[in-house]
Design a protein around this motif. Structure first.
Motif, PDB file in Angstrom:
ATOM      1  N   ALA A 177      41.821  37.519  47.322  1.00  0.00           N
ATOM      2  CA  ALA A 177      42.549  38.092  46.192  1.00  0.00           C
ATOM      3  C   ALA A 177      42.535  39.603  46.332  1.00  0.00           C
ATOM      4  CB  ALA A 177      41.892  37.672  44.884  1.00  0.00           C
ATOM      5  N   PRO A 178      43.495  40.285  45.712  1.00  0.00           N
ATOM      6  CA  PRO A 178      43.532  41.740  45.821  1.00  0.00           C
ATOM      7  C   PRO A 178      42.610  42.467  44.857  1.00  0.00           C
ATOM      8  CG  PRO A 178      45.415  40.993  44.566  1.00  0.00           C
ATOM      9  CD  PRO A 178      44.683  39.760  45.037  1.00  0.00           C
ATOM     10  N   PHE A 179      42.133  41.756  43.809  1.00  0.00           N
ATOM     11  CA  PHE A 179      41.382  42.429  42.749  1.00  0.00           C
ATOM     12  C   PHE A 179      40.476  41.427  42.040  1.00  0.00           C
ATOM     13  CE2 PHE A 179      40.976  43.457  38.236  1.00  0.00           C
ATOM     14  CZ  PHE A 179      40.469  44.747  38.284  1.00  0.00           C
ATOM     15  N   ALA A 180      39.272  41.866  41.734  1.00  0.00           N
ATOM     16  CA  ALA A 180      38.358  41.080  40.902  1.00  0.00           C
ATOM     17  C   ALA A 180      37.485  42.048  40.109  1.00  0.00           C
ATOM     18  CB  ALA A 180      37.476  40.174  41.751  1.00  0.00           C
ATOM     19  N   ALA A 181      37.220  41.695  38.866  1.00  0.00           N
ATOM     20  CA  ALA A 181      36.348  42.523  38.031  1.00  0.00           C
ATOM     21  C   ALA A 181      35.398  41.616  37.269  1.00  0.00           C
ATOM     22  CB  ALA A 181      37.157  43.369  37.064  1.00  0.00           C
ATOM     23  N   HIS A 182      34.177  42.094  37.137  1.00  0.00           N
ATOM     24  CA  HIS A 182      33.145  41.397  36.379  1.00  0.00           C
ATOM     25  C   HIS A 182      32.434  42.456  35.561  1.00  0.00           C
ATOM     26  CE1 HIS A 182      33.927  38.010  39.016  1.00  0.00           C
ATOM     27  NE2 HIS A 182      33.807  38.846  40.027  1.00  0.00           N
ATOM     28  N   GLY A 183      32.641  42.410  34.259  1.00  0.00           N
ATOM     29  CA  GLY A 183      32.063  43.437  33.414  1.00  0.00           C
ATOM     30  C   GLY A 183      32.629  44.797  33.785  1.00  0.00           C
ATOM     31  N   ASN A 184      31.756  45.728  34.098  1.00  0.00           N
ATOM     32  CA  ASN A 184      32.180  47.093  34.415  1.00  0.00           C
ATOM     33  C   ASN A 184      32.274  47.371  35.904  1.00  0.00           C
ATOM     34  OD1 ASN A 184      32.430  47.746  31.736  1.00  0.00           O
ATOM     35  ND2 ASN A 184      30.440  48.731  31.592  1.00  0.00           N
ATOM     36  N   VAL A 185      32.281  46.317  36.721  1.00  0.00           N
ATOM     37  CA  VAL A 185      32.375  46.491  38.170  1.00  0.00           C
ATOM     38  C   VAL A 185      33.619  45.769  38.673  1.00  0.00           C
ATOM     39  CG1 VAL A 185      31.250  46.090  40.396  1.00  0.00           C
ATOM     40  CG2 VAL A 185      29.868  46.642  38.382  1.00  0.00           C
ATOM     41  N   ALA A 186      34.443  46.498  39.424  1.00  0.00           N
ATOM     42  CA  ALA A 186      35.664  45.915  39.984  1.00  0.00           C
ATOM     43  C   ALA A 186      35.724  46.188  41.480  1.00  0.00           C
ATOM     44  CB  ALA A 186      36.897  46.500  39.307  1.00  0.00           C
ATOM     45  N   THR A 187      36.336  45.249  42.197  1.00  0.00           N
ATOM     46  CA  THR A 187      36.546  45.417  43.629  1.00  0.00           C
ATOM     47  C   THR A 187      37.994  45.088  43.949  1.00  0.00           C
ATOM     48  OG1 THR A 187      35.847  43.128  44.074  1.00  0.00           O
ATOM     49  CG2 THR A 187      34.163  44.866  44.258  1.00  0.00           C
ATOM     50  N   ALA A 188      38.478  45.709  45.020  1.00  0.00           N
ATOM     51  CA  ALA A 188      39.849  45.454  45.471  1.00  0.00           C
ATOM     52  C   ALA A 188      39.847  45.386  46.984  1.00  0.00           C
ATOM     53  CB  ALA A 188      40.784  46.556  44.994  1.00  0.00           C
ATOM     54  N   GLY A 189      40.776  44.612  47.503  1.00  0.00           N
ATOM     55  CA  GLY A 189      40.868  44.459  48.948  1.00  0.00           C
ATOM     56  C   GLY A 189      42.232  44.845  49.464  1.00  0.00           C
ATOM     57  N   GLY A 190      42.243  45.714  50.450  1.00  0.00           N
ATOM     58  CA  GLY A 190      43.489  46.170  51.053  1.00  0.00           C
ATOM     59  C   GLY A 190      43.877  47.547  50.556  1.00  0.00           C
ATOM     60  N   CYS A 191      44.414  48.338  51.454  1.00  0.00           N
ATOM     61  CA  CYS A 191      44.757  49.727  51.125  1.00  0.00           C
ATOM     62  C   CYS A 191      45.727  49.842  49.956  1.00  0.00           C
ATOM     63  CB  CYS A 191      45.351  50.419  52.351  1.00  0.00           C
ATOM     64  SG  CYS A 191      44.180  50.580  53.706  1.00  0.00           S
ATOM     65  N   LEU A 192      46.643  48.901  49.852  1.00  0.00           N
ATOM     66  CA  LEU A 192      47.634  48.987  48.784  1.00  0.00           C
ATOM     67  C   LEU A 192      47.153  48.397  47.459  1.00  0.00           C
ATOM     68  CD1 LEU A 192      50.906  48.250  50.792  1.00  0.00           C
ATOM     69  CD2 LEU A 192      49.964  50.454  50.084  1.00  0.00           C
ATOM     70  N   ALA A 193      45.879  48.037  47.384  1.00  0.00           N
ATOM     71  CA  ALA A 193      45.317  47.506  46.138  1.00  0.00           C
ATOM     72  C   ALA A 193      44.793  48.611  45.218  1.00  0.00           C
ATOM     73  CB  ALA A 193      44.196  46.509  46.449  1.00  0.00           C
ATOM     74  N   ALA A 194      44.860  49.850  45.643  1.00  0.00           N
ATOM     75  CA  ALA A 194      44.356  50.964  44.832  1.00  0.00           C
ATOM     76  C   ALA A 194      44.978  51.029  43.437  1.00  0.00           C
ATOM     77  CB  ALA A 194      44.566  52.288  45.576  1.00  0.00           C
ATOM     78  N   PRO A 195      46.279  50.770  43.271  1.00  0.00           N
ATOM     79  CA  PRO A 195      46.828  50.815  41.910  1.00  0.00           C
ATOM     80  C   PRO A 195      46.171  49.822  40.952  1.00  0.00           C
ATOM     81  CG  PRO A 195      48.609  50.918  43.510  1.00  0.00           C
ATOM     82  CD  PRO A 195      47.343  50.606  44.273  1.00  0.00           C
ATOM     83  N   TYR A 196      45.672  48.699  41.465  1.00  0.00           N
ATOM     84  CA  TYR A 196      44.995  47.733  40.593  1.00  0.00           C
ATOM     85  C   TYR A 196      43.706  48.338  40.039  1.00  0.00           C
ATOM     86  CZ  TYR A 196      48.098  44.505  43.082  1.00  0.00           C
ATOM     87  OH  TYR A 196      49.179  43.897  43.645  1.00  0.00           O
ATOM     88  N   LEU A 197      42.953  48.999  40.902  1.00  0.00           N
ATOM     89  CA  LEU A 197      41.720  49.638  40.444  1.00  0.00           C
ATOM     90  C   LEU A 197      42.027  50.750  39.442  1.00  0.00           C
ATOM     91  CD1 LEU A 197      39.639  49.896  43.728  1.00  0.00           C
ATOM     92  CD2 LEU A 197      39.295  48.315  41.830  1.00  0.00           C
ATOM     93  N   ALA A 198      43.029  51.550  39.745  1.00  0.00           N
ATOM     94  CA  ALA A 198      43.390  52.652  38.847  1.00  0.00           C
ATOM     95  C   ALA A 198      43.837  52.111  37.492  1.00  0.00           C
ATOM     96  CB  ALA A 198      44.486  53.508  39.480  1.00  0.00           C
ATOM     97  N   ALA A 199      44.690  51.096  37.510  1.00  0.00           N
ATOM     98  CA  ALA A 199      45.180  50.526  36.252  1.00  0.00           C
ATOM     99  C   ALA A 199      44.041  49.896  35.458  1.00  0.00           C
ATOM    100  CB  ALA A 199      46.271  49.497  36.535  1.00  0.00           C
ATOM    101  N   TRP A 200      43.121  49.223  36.150  1.00  0.00           N
ATOM    102  CA  TRP A 200      41.976  48.616  35.474  1.00  0.00           C
ATOM    103  C   TRP A 200      41.123  49.681  34.797  1.00  0.00           C
ATOM    104  CZ3 TRP A 200      36.673  49.085  36.865  1.00  0.00           C
ATOM    105  CH2 TRP A 200      35.805  48.230  36.190  1.00  0.00           C
ATOM    106  N   MET A 201      40.847  50.767  35.507  1.00  0.00           N
ATOM    107  CA  MET A 201      40.025  51.833  34.933  1.00  0.00           C
ATOM    108  C   MET A 201      40.724  52.497  33.746  1.00  0.00           C
ATOM    109  SD  MET A 201      38.029  53.568  38.107  1.00  0.00           S
ATOM    110  CE  MET A 201      36.469  53.807  37.266  1.00  0.00           C
ATOM    111  N   ILE A 202      42.025  52.731  33.876  1.00  0.00           N
ATOM    112  CA  ILE A 202      42.762  53.356  32.773  1.00  0.00           C
ATOM    113  C   ILE A 202      42.807  52.415  31.573  1.00  0.00           C
ATOM    114  CG2 ILE A 202      45.025  54.212  32.036  1.00  0.00           C
ATOM    115  CD1 ILE A 202      45.382  55.153  35.016  1.00  0.00           C
ATOM    116  N   ALA A 203      43.054  51.139  31.825  1.00  0.00           N
ATOM    117  CA  ALA A 203      43.102  50.163  30.727  1.00  0.00           C
ATOM    118  C   ALA A 203      41.751  50.041  30.038  1.00  0.00           C
ATOM    119  CB  ALA A 203      43.564  48.803  31.252  1.00  0.00           C
ATOM    120  N   ARG A 204      40.680  50.016  30.807  1.00  0.00           N
ATOM    121  CA  ARG A 204      39.335  49.890  30.234  1.00  0.00           C
ATOM    122  C   ARG A 204      38.914  51.174  29.524  1.00  0.00           C
ATOM    123  NH1 ARG A 204      35.569  46.125  32.025  1.00  0.00           N
ATOM    124  NH2 ARG A 204      34.414  47.050  30.301  1.00  0.00           N
ATOM    125  N   GLY A 205      39.260  52.328  30.073  1.00  0.00           N
ATOM    126  CA  GLY A 205      38.847  53.597  29.486  1.00  0.00           C
ATOM    127  C   GLY A 205      39.799  54.135  28.447  1.00  0.00           C
TER     128      GLY A 205
END
Length: 127
Positions: A55-83
């Motif tokens: 999968a390109p993205f997984a999060a558990h509580g306050n820790v998230a991981t992403a796989g693949g160079c183009l998965a960065a927007p998922y991490l950014a969106a997750w952090m913005i949505a959470r914060g």
């Protein structure tokens, strides 16, 4: 280097992409939860005791991981949505999305993180 990192998921949002997932595994921040990483790093993450999912993205509580160079927007969106909020995450994704693909890009990215994102704001600082 790892001993110098002061990461605390009880008060920080922590995100890792590709080989960063290996660092989180070595720091004990993933445990036995499934995580994402790139194909090159995958064997080392598995060797570190982490279950890697396809999968390109997984999060558990306050820790998230992403796989693949183009998965960065998922991490950014997750952090913005959470914060902040999902609306702010959608706005940020819309800004960076390719012209002519904005709606599809935003909708897809938000769907990827939707099951992992709380509607509640994150109470602590974002790291």
């Amino acid at each position: 280097m790892l001993a110098r990192l002061r990461l605390d998921p009880s008060r920080q949002l922590i995100a890792a992409q590709c080989s960063g997932t290996l660092l989180l595994a070595k720091l004990g921040l993933i445990g036995d939860l499934p995580a994402c990483t790139d194909l090159t790093t995958k064997p080392w993450v598995i060797e570190a005791g982490v279950t890697v999912i396809d999968a390109p993205f997984a999060a558990h509580g306050n820790v998230a991981t992403a796989g693949g160079c183009l998965a960065a927007p998922y991490l950014a969106a997750w952090m913005i949505a959470r914060g902040g909020s999902t609306d702010k995450a959608r706005d940020a994704l819309h800004y960076i999305a390719p012209v002519g693909e904005k709606a599809r890009f935003v909708d897809h990215a938000m769907a990827v993180i939707a099951s992992e994102t709380s509607t509640t704001r994150h109470p602590g600082p974002v790291a």
